[in-house]
Design a protein around this motif. Structure first.
Motif, PDB file in Angstrom:
ATOM      1  N   LEU B 288      40.836  36.037  32.307  1.00  0.00           N
ATOM      2  CA  LEU B 288      41.621  36.741  33.325  1.00  0.00           C
ATOM      3  C   LEU B 288      40.785  37.798  34.021  1.00  0.00           C
ATOM      4  N   LEU B 291      38.390  36.187  36.452  1.00  0.00           N
ATOM      5  CA  LEU B 291      39.023  35.810  37.715  1.00  0.00           C
ATOM      6  C   LEU B 291      39.310  37.050  38.552  1.00  0.00           C
ATOM      7  N   ARG B 292      39.901  38.055  37.944  1.00  0.00           N
ATOM      8  CA  ARG B 292      40.308  39.273  38.648  1.00  0.00           C
ATOM      9  C   ARG B 292      39.114  39.908  39.361  1.00  0.00           C
ATOM     10  N   LEU B 293      37.971  39.935  38.689  1.00  0.00           N
ATOM     11  CA  LEU B 293      36.776  40.551  39.266  1.00  0.00           C
ATOM     12  C   LEU B 293      35.927  39.544  40.054  1.00  0.00           C
ATOM     13  N   GLY B 294      36.397  38.309  40.150  1.00  0.00           N
ATOM     14  CA  GLY B 294      35.649  37.291  40.883  1.00  0.00           C
ATOM     15  C   GLY B 294      34.302  36.972  40.260  1.00  0.00           C
ATOM     16  N   GLY B 296      33.483  34.622  38.081  1.00  0.00           N
ATOM     17  CA  GLY B 296      33.185  33.192  37.984  1.00  0.00           C
ATOM     18  C   GLY B 296      33.868  32.585  36.770  1.00  0.00           C
ATOM     19  N   ILE B 297      33.605  31.301  36.537  1.00  0.00           N
ATOM     20  CA  ILE B 297      34.166  30.603  35.374  1.00  0.00           C
ATOM     21  C   ILE B 297      33.054  30.428  34.347  1.00  0.00           C
ATOM     22  N   ASN B 320      42.477  43.234  33.984  1.00  0.00           N
ATOM     23  CA  ASN B 320      43.234  42.018  33.597  1.00  0.00           C
ATOM     24  C   ASN B 320      44.599  41.900  34.228  1.00  0.00           C
ATOM     25  N   ASP B 321      45.615  42.728  34.136  1.00  0.00           N
ATOM     26  CA  ASP B 321      45.677  44.100  33.651  1.00  0.00           C
ATOM     27  C   ASP B 321      46.729  44.202  32.554  1.00  0.00           C
ATOM     28  N   SER B 322      46.487  43.506  31.449  1.00  0.00           N
ATOM     29  CA  SER B 322      47.453  43.391  30.364  1.00  0.00           C
ATOM     30  C   SER B 322      46.692  43.107  29.076  1.00  0.00           C
ATOM     31  N   GLU B 327      48.414  35.010  26.941  1.00  0.00           N
ATOM     32  CA  GLU B 327      48.099  34.680  28.336  1.00  0.00           C
ATOM     33  C   GLU B 327      46.605  34.382  28.491  1.00  0.00           C
ATOM     34  N   LYS B 330      45.964  30.929  27.054  1.00  0.00           N
ATOM     35  CA  LYS B 330      46.451  29.871  27.945  1.00  0.00           C
ATOM     36  C   LYS B 330      45.480  29.645  29.109  1.00  0.00           C
ATOM     37  N   ILE B 331      45.193  30.718  29.831  1.00  0.00           N
ATOM     38  CA  ILE B 331      44.337  30.558  31.012  1.00  0.00           C
ATOM     39  C   ILE B 331      42.913  30.178  30.580  1.00  0.00           C
ATOM     40  N   LEU B 335      41.850  26.702  32.372  1.00  0.00           N
ATOM     41  CA  LEU B 335      40.929  26.982  33.489  1.00  0.00           C
ATOM     42  C   LEU B 335      39.784  25.977  33.549  1.00  0.00           C
TER      43      LEU B 335
END
Lengths: 468, 468
Positions: B288, B291-294, B296-297, B320-322, B327, B330-331, B335
């Motif tokens: 998470l 992704l949030r900070l871009g 990459g994977i 994240n922000d959690s 979660e 899962k992601i 992903l």
């Protein structure tokens, strides 16, 4: 006359947030201001955030019965597992629509687009079951009976293998006649029930079916909805089937336009994106389903830059496997940060709220009635409790609502001016009884082996270039 | 002797699920079987799923104060915003550690790795504050004081622009001495508190600091932890700084090994992956945040195919922000389906559970004590209520737990044999009081403009090739 006064609620304004009072009268928003006279039922909005309700802009409610069950598969194989286990009982259809409505409501959604799998031979009973469920919960519903006129095996590209396909059990004319009956019987916008002309997708529908849907949508003034280019296999299939892109073909058939919403749109070219912009079609982004099925990342930042309207959907619970709309909005926002290195193009939390509310409304031709906190619009509203642990500490309420993982934060929700959630509980139906019925209705749960999967897997691997 | 008997709980076995009774004695699992004698406190496991506790294998607890606040930015700019707003008060550090522990526990985590931002001049007080919090909640904690010896501006590649940097306010020897004191004062595995040697990352640390950490980790038998190649900018920086990849350089410094866990690992080459496998290092995947900070994977499927151990983390709540570990799992599972077209390589829900539990334990050298339901291992267990709406209908319990969006499903949790959650509520601290304190402590919340951001943004855009 005024039914509710929401007092001291925080709302977003251009420069930050403002505390206001809101009057709801009948089914609409009648006033927004400071220090309004407390009339009707007074709801304390202190430390709460008021937003327009979001639209769960693409789902299939009956998939709830299979959520968590299907292993990691791409769409074309996943669907073989799905079809083998689709419930064949209107009572079950009714229960999963209740569950879909409850999860949507408790995650900020006040409208749901149900692309509804129909029980063969009981098509109208299936629609009646979900209409009953949505009316009982009170959520606004856009029901697109899932219609097609080609059999499932046609959805996988042929790849020069000369596959033979069974004809679909119902012909095109009968299918359109079914849709016409559904519109006559159930389409009732004033009661919050809309029927959509919603062919499954180009992979399973003839040109005649698309054209018939366009005609019916014009006659009845209803919106169109379909799946579009969810997978690479479908992109390949479009080339085999049409000799052009699926978007070009749908434009040619007259299916695209400002009243058409298109689920997924993962495999589109820049030229296709231009066509969506020109026709003012709406893309429904289902990020979790697209990841779960390995479909890819829809080019959402490109859509936004081209001026294409984008909304968010959960997709059916067998491909997500939840109807938590806030989760779909979060992932559907941050996922794209990895597709464009320039952070100035990234979706902000406030933009995500606008996409989920007004973007959803636009795709259903409801932008004049839904999607913003505006006097005169319908009172489809959600009040979030900013004192729940998952929304603390107090920082930027919208930032944390969208980027956090909110749990039980919907304090109240209204649809058409009627209060459906109060103090975090759905007030219109007995959710405890629903839990019991979902529990009892799934006692036969467990692993099954899909007969159809074995039938299609070998061909799929060959045509998609995977090792046997 | 036996403190708890969990009766009739569902556990995963090779061929599906089995219903068992479990005895907890002292801090361990003493028996697993059918029809065990009910001894100690009996907990009804009917319609509940029992799993080993998961590890939240990378976070920064104090970021909770800023969650939701920082706009969409890449790491290098986000961190400028973060630094301007880091709390400078041990009481606040204590509260955010409580919040991090509670959210982790209520989403299946029984261990947390806190890569802890230290208050300058109050470093030991900072550590004492989180130790107090974790001991009060009862969660198992691995605390890595975040140490560095180079100033923040050095973390952005130079790109031949001859940037000048301020020296860091504390030198390398004093930094290592601080870590040594922290180990002597707080490292207490028997009490569930571990200290880690955790330099911030290659972008902010000298070789001497890494080598000092390796030496201390060998002396004190503690694990190592660091950030590694989270962003493309860091990959570029490593080339400037070392003339080789950061992984090659860390291997050369002796920092990699079976007791080392590495957060992020997004920008690694195939050769780097081989080194991680050879050294038996652990990757902590924070999907998470990436992704949030871009960022990459991270190539997680490649890691798994190369035999590299992978665990899951939430990362700090400002990125994240959690702290919802389910979660992140899962992601972090789905992903990767878009990175490899062959679905046979995709992570299944059962594999995700193993990564989150045993994978997390391995990265902390706890695989003999934690991470599975095994007699003789520590009783760090979580019991999930399968009758909650979000886990219904009954299908595949692990499939739905991992792929759904579970809400309030943790019925009970134990750490070191002590029950921390019962009937869905944390029993060891007053969560209502915590909510109140987080609320009161953030009344000054709101937008600020970061001075540091303006300072670094122009240079960042230039060196990363973005339009001014």
């Amino acid at each position: 006359m005024v039914s509710f006064t929401i007092r001291n609620a925080l709302i977003p304004v251009e420069s930050g947030y403002q505390t206001v009072d809101v009057h709801l009268a009948g089914d609409g928003i009648s006033a927004i201001g400071s220090s309004l006279e407390p009339l009707g039922e007074v709801v304390d909005g202190t430390n709460k955030l008021l937003l327009p309700g979001f639209v769960n802009a693409h789902t299939h409610s009956s998939e709830m019965w299979q959520r968590g069950r299907i292993p990691p598969f791409p769409l074309e194989l996943w669907i073989a597992e799905l079809y083998d286990g689709t419930p064949l009982d209107p009572e079950k259809i009714y229960l999963s629509a209740l569950g879909t409505a409850v999860e949507t409501l408790l995650s900020g959604g006040t409208s749901v687009v149900d692309h509804l799998v129909l029980i063969p031979g009981q098509e109208l009973e299936t629609i009646a079951a979900v209409v009953k469920a949505y009316q009982e919960v009170g959520i606004r519903a856009f029901i697109g009976p899932l219609i097609q006129d080609q059999s499932l095996t046609t959805s996988i590209p042929d790849g020069n293998t000369q596959q033979q396909h069974e004809p679909y059990y119902r012909n095109t004319a009968d299918t359109l006649s079914l849709l016409k009956t559904a519109i006559a019987k159930f389409h009732n916008p004033e009661a919050g029930i809309h029927i959509l002309a919603a062919p499954t997708g180009m992979q399973l529908c003839s040109d005649a079916l698309f054209e018939g849907c366009v005609e019916l949508s014009q006659q009845a003034q209803i919106c169109c909805h379909t799946h579009l280019l969810e997978t690479k296999a479908q992109q390949q299939l479009a080339t085999e089937k049409y000799g052009c892109s699926a978007v070009e073909h749908l434009k040619h058939l007259g299916f695209l336009g400002p009243r058409t919403s298109l689920a997924h749109c993962v495999w589109l070219s820049d030229r296709d994106i231009e066509i969506l912009a020109q026709t003012q079609s709406t893309v429904v982004h289902n990020p979790l389903s697209n990841l779960r099925l390995g479909s890819g990342i829809a080019p959402i930042l490109k859509y936004r830059q081209a001026g294409v309207n984008v909304a968010f959907g959960c997709d059916g619970s067998a491909s997500n496997d939840s109807q938590d709309l806030l989760e779909a909005i979060k992932i559907g926002s941050i996922l794209h940060n990895i597709t464009d290195f320039d952070y100035r193009h990234w979706i902000t939390p406030r933009q995500a709220v606008e996409m989920a509310a007004l973007g959803g409304a636009k795709g259903l031709n409801q932008q004049d009635r839904l999607g913003s906190l505006t006097v005169g619009k319908q009172a489809d509203l959600v009040l979030y409790d900013l004192t729940q642990l998952s929304l603390l500490p107090q920082t930027d309420p919208i930032g944390l609502l969208i980027l956090g993982r909110p749990v039980q934060v919907v304090h109240s929700a209204w649809v058409r001016g009627k209060r459906l959630v109060a103090a975090g509980k759905v007030t219109t139906i007995d959710v405890e009884a629903l839990r019991q019925q979902l529990f009892e209705g799934s006692k036969d749960g467990g692993d099954r082996t899909s007969a159809m999967l074995a039938q299609v897997e070998t061909h799929y691997r060959t045509v998609m270039g995977l090792n046997p």
